[in-house]
Design an enzyme around this catalytic site. Structure first.
Site, mmCIF file in Angstrom:
data_model
loop_
_atom_site.group_PDB
_atom_site.id
_atom_site.type_symbol
_atom_site.label_atom_id
_atom_site.label_comp_id
_atom_site.label_asym_id
_atom_site.label_seq_id
_atom_site.Cartn_x
_atom_site.Cartn_y
_atom_site.Cartn_z
ATOM 1 N N THR A 19 -95.314 -173.288 43.405
ATOM 2 C CA THR A 19 -94.791 -172.826 42.192
ATOM 3 C C THR A 19 -95.719 -172.578 41.080
ATOM 4 O O THR A 19 -96.560 -173.461 40.635
ATOM 5 C CB THR A 19 -93.554 -173.433 41.633
ATOM 6 N N ASP A 20 -95.442 -171.763 39.891
ATOM 7 C CA ASP A 20 -96.090 -171.727 38.869
ATOM 8 C C ASP A 20 -95.545 -172.274 37.610
ATOM 9 O O ASP A 20 -94.473 -172.832 37.761
ATOM 10 C CB ASP A 20 -96.395 -170.164 38.638
ATOM 11 N N GLN A 21 -95.883 -172.072 36.547
ATOM 12 C CA GLN A 21 -95.518 -172.862 35.292
ATOM 13 C C GLN A 21 -93.986 -172.204 35.030
ATOM 14 O O GLN A 21 -93.253 -173.245 34.442
ATOM 15 C CB GLN A 21 -96.246 -172.474 34.012
#
Length: 148
Positions: A19-21
């Protein structure tokens, strides 16, 4: 349009590192997931990517397309559905659909195009050279490709 049978499905939970931020699966992961589906389909047929490569049959990706429909997040259980889209001479195309297992929400879909090449990276007509393996792959081909 959702994928029709026959397809192979690999399931797993989205890992945090994917996942990203924003807590959404990073777009680059879908290419990795497509490979997970493709390897799983080949394994299910009793074939082995490694064994094919030892026999001098390589299958590089020459094109990858992915359409994002909805977001996957950490902890979601996803299914990577894979089927053979086309076998033609040295070209082999796989189609993919990523779905969230719980609500069956389609998250993405796409294709990868591959060329069968030998150890010298020269394309060869896979259907003629390996008709038994081509027949195995056709078990997961779209119905219209099998002449039905």
């Amino acid at each position: 349009m959702p994928m029709n049978e026959p397809f192979h499905e690999e399931r797993f939970q989205v890992r945090y590192q994917e996942t990203d931020q924003m807590g959404v699966v990073h777009h680059s992961q879908y290419a990795v997931w497509f490979e997970v589906g493709r390897i799983g389909l080949i394994d299910r047929l009793g074939l082995s990517y490694g064994e094919l490569e030892k026999k001098g049959m390589l299958l590089p990706v020459v094109d990858l397309r992915c359409r994002y429909v909805a977001s996957a997040r950490f902890g979601d259980e996803v299914g990577i559905r894979t089927q053979v889209d086309e076998i033609r001479g040295p070209k082999l195309t796989f189609a993919y659909e990523v779905v969230r297992v719980g609500d069956k929400q389609r998250l993405s879909h796409g294709k990868t195009i591959h060329l069968w090449v030998d150890g010298n990276m020269k394309p060869f007509d896979f259907e003629r050279k390996q008709p038994d393996i081509a027949r195995c792959l056709r078990r997961f081909a779209r119905s219209s490709e099998k002449g039905e």
